[in-house]
Design a protein around this motif. Structure first.
Motif, PDB file in Angstrom:
ATOM      1  N   THR A   1      56.425 -16.384 -56.214  1.00  0.00           N
ATOM      2  CA  THR A   1      57.297 -16.183 -55.049  1.00  0.00           C
ATOM      3  C   THR A   1      58.772 -16.088 -55.412  1.00  0.00           C
ATOM      4  OG1 THR A   1      57.419 -18.577 -54.702  1.00  0.00           O
ATOM      5  CG2 THR A   1      55.672 -17.382 -53.557  1.00  0.00           C
ATOM      6  N   GLY A   2      59.168 -16.676 -56.526  1.00  0.00           N
ATOM      7  CA  GLY A   2      60.574 -16.736 -56.897  1.00  0.00           C
ATOM      8  C   GLY A   2      61.048 -18.182 -56.933  1.00  0.00           C
TER       9      GLY A   2
ATOM     10  N   GLN B   1      56.143 -13.207 -45.454  1.00  0.00           N
ATOM     11  CA  GLN B   1      57.461 -13.746 -45.730  1.00  0.00           C
ATOM     12  C   GLN B   1      57.332 -14.870 -46.744  1.00  0.00           C
ATOM     13  OE1 GLN B   1      58.806 -15.316 -41.946  1.00  0.00           O
ATOM     14  NE2 GLN B   1      57.811 -17.279 -42.285  1.00  0.00           N
ATOM     15  N   VAL B   2      58.459 -15.248 -47.343  1.00  0.00           N
ATOM     16  CA  VAL B   2      58.525 -16.362 -48.276  1.00  0.00           C
ATOM     17  C   VAL B   2      59.619 -17.300 -47.783  1.00  0.00           C
ATOM     18  CG1 VAL B   2      59.128 -17.060 -50.628  1.00  0.00           C
ATOM     19  CG2 VAL B   2      57.678 -15.050 -50.255  1.00  0.00           C
ATOM     20  N   SER B   3      59.300 -18.580 -47.689  1.00  0.00           N
ATOM     21  CA  SER B   3      60.276 -19.571 -47.232  1.00  0.00           C
ATOM     22  C   SER B   3      60.857 -20.298 -48.433  1.00  0.00           C
ATOM     23  CB  SER B   3      59.625 -20.578 -46.279  1.00  0.00           C
ATOM     24  OG  SER B   3      59.187 -19.936 -45.102  1.00  0.00           O
TER      25      SER B   3
ATOM     26  N   LEU C   1      49.503 -17.781 -49.783  1.00  0.00           N
ATOM     27  CA  LEU C   1      48.998 -17.861 -48.414  1.00  0.00           C
ATOM     28  C   LEU C   1      50.030 -17.415 -47.391  1.00  0.00           C
ATOM     29  CD1 LEU C   1      46.817 -21.097 -48.305  1.00  0.00           C
ATOM     30  CD2 LEU C   1      46.077 -18.743 -48.110  1.00  0.00           C
ATOM     31  N   GLU C   2      51.238 -17.986 -47.477  1.00  0.00           N
ATOM     32  CA  GLU C   2      52.269 -17.634 -46.507  1.00  0.00           C
ATOM     33  C   GLU C   2      52.624 -16.156 -46.618  1.00  0.00           C
ATOM     34  OE1 GLU C   2      56.772 -18.864 -45.045  1.00  0.00           O
ATOM     35  OE2 GLU C   2      56.133 -19.311 -47.091  1.00  0.00           O
ATOM     36  N   ALA C   3      52.737 -15.677 -47.851  1.00  0.00           N
ATOM     37  CA  ALA C   3      53.083 -14.270 -48.052  1.00  0.00           C
ATOM     38  C   ALA C   3      52.009 -13.355 -47.470  1.00  0.00           C
ATOM     39  CB  ALA C   3      53.269 -13.992 -49.537  1.00  0.00           C
TER      40      ALA C   3
ATOM     41  N   VAL D   1      64.866 -21.242 -45.498  1.00  0.00           N
ATOM     42  CA  VAL D   1      65.190 -19.876 -45.082  1.00  0.00           C
ATOM     43  C   VAL D   1      63.974 -18.983 -45.325  1.00  0.00           C
ATOM     44  CG1 VAL D   1      66.701 -17.897 -45.447  1.00  0.00           C
ATOM     45  CG2 VAL D   1      67.624 -20.214 -45.640  1.00  0.00           C
ATOM     46  N   SER D   2      63.607 -18.193 -44.308  1.00  0.00           N
ATOM     47  CA  SER D   2      62.470 -17.279 -44.420  1.00  0.00           C
ATOM     48  C   SER D   2      62.953 -15.896 -44.832  1.00  0.00           C
ATOM     49  CB  SER D   2      61.723 -17.194 -43.085  1.00  0.00           C
ATOM     50  OG  SER D   2      61.161 -18.451 -42.749  1.00  0.00           O
ATOM     51  N   LEU D   3      62.410 -15.393 -45.917  1.00  0.00           N
ATOM     52  CA  LEU D   3      62.784 -14.076 -46.429  1.00  0.00           C
ATOM     53  C   LEU D   3      61.624 -13.113 -46.207  1.00  0.00           C
ATOM     54  CD1 LEU D   3      64.331 -15.229 -49.830  1.00  0.00           C
ATOM     55  CD2 LEU D   3      65.549 -14.720 -47.704  1.00  0.00           C
ATOM     56  N   PRO D   4      61.837 -12.048 -45.414  1.00  0.00           N
ATOM     57  CA  PRO D   4      60.745 -11.105 -45.151  1.00  0.00           C
ATOM     58  C   PRO D   4      60.385 -10.295 -46.390  1.00  0.00           C
ATOM     59  CG  PRO D   4      62.799 -10.282 -44.232  1.00  0.00           C
ATOM     60  CD  PRO D   4      63.090 -11.664 -44.743  1.00  0.00           C
TER      61      PRO D   4
END
Length: 323
Positions: A86-87, A134-136, A127-129, A140-143
């Motif tokens: 994810t980063g 998006q990645v939180s 899972l979230e992606a 902060v949520s990044l689309p």
């Protein structure tokens, strides 16, 4: 505002051309190519299962090239960390603050190679992606870019050093496509191409060209969403799902998410065929790839050699089809 009919026909023709372009690099996997296109149209993720050497990775690369989409590959290993996907936050000494460096998940098609070789902690980072796109990070949520799909590969014959995918993650894959060893003629064609200089790392040299872009793909996705479905066909999907739950060989049947996934896939398949609404035939064509990874067998059924595909075929054959 609906897309004009001529434009829709052009989109269909372009997607048919995509299959032709991918075929310049991948031989004998037409079903998997169509499955990936259906997943893109239905905005779903794909699990690719096959023994090593059946062009799973090449298939994803060729498809992204033909669609002018960005793709990144992650080799899942036991020591892979969630931040590697994810980063992560990195301290910038010049600015005196933390900076988020985006991981490979920020792409259009993420190739998750051998996803079952990494621990659940890293698997769940997807899972979230996969669900929210998006990645939180630090609240902060990044689309993620559009379109975004995960194409994950699995090796079905090696279990040492692997981790079973969590049920919550398996259920988020729209399709599970099985890539078999190609037929003799197709395997001969693969060898012939290599004998004449084919380089799988040079798709442009193989003649694969881009025929569609993200804007056209978005228009196709919108058109697919408008495909109709009659109450009788919707009831047929529900009855199929309930039949999986009552099968004596099944421990866990198809969930309501599985029924919506089958509807979305049937719409995409119907749209590719030029239909304005789905029929039972479209539903039946998509039952196996959409549901084969969502069903858990009872231990005694596994010992007897019962397969999920065989159970699904039996249910389709036995259940009355609406006319």
């Amino acid at each position: 505002m609906t897309t004009p009919a001529p434009a829709i026909d052009t989109l269909r023709q372009s997607l048919a051309q995509v299959r032709t372009e991918v075929g310049k690099a991948v031989v004998g996997q037409d079903g998997a190519v169509t499955g990936l296109i259906i997943a893109l149209l239905a905005r779903g993720h794909v699990l690719l299962e096959g023994v090593p050497g059946v062009a799973k990775t090449l298939l994803v690369r060729a498809l992204s090239h033909a669609l002018s989409l960005d793709t990144k590959r992650v080799q899942f290993t036991p020591d892979l960390m969630p931040g590697d996907v994810t980063g992560s936050l990195v301290y910038d000494t010049a600015e005196g603050e933390f900076e988020f460096r985006r991981g490979p998940v920020f792409t259009n098609i993420l190739l998750a190679d051998e996803i079952n070789r990494t621990p659940p902690k890293t698997q769940s980072a997807l899972l979230e992606a996969m669900e929210e796109r998006q990645v939180s990070v630090d609240g902060v949520s990044l689309p993620l870019p559009e379109p975004f799909i995960v194409a994950a590969t699995m090796n079905p014959i090696e279990y040492e050093g692997t981790y079973t995918l969590p049920e919550a993650q398996l259920d988020r894959f729209l399709l599970k496509l099985v890539l078999d060893i190609p037929e003799r003629d197709a395997e001969f064609e693969v060898l012939r191409r290599h004998a004449t200089g084919f380089n799988p790392r040079d798709l442009a040299g193989a003649g694969v060209s881009a025929v569609l872009g993200s804007a056209e793909l978005a228009a196709a996705q919108a058109s697919v969403a408008s495909v109709g479905s009659s109450p009788d066909v919707l009831a047929y999907i529900v009855d199929l799902a309930r039949a999986t739950r009552s099968s004596p060989s099944v421990r866990l049947g198809v969930s309501p998410r599985g029924t919506t996934a089958l509807l979305a896939s049937a719409k995409a398949w119907a749209w590719l065929g030029g239909y304005e609404s789905i029929t039972p035939d479209h539903v039946q064509a998509m039952v196996l790839p959409v549901w084969r990874h969502r069903i858990q067998l009872r231990p005694e059924a596994e010992l007897e050699g019962v397969s999920v595909d065989a159970i699904l075929r039996g249910i389709v054959q036995q259940l009355q089809v609406p006319i």
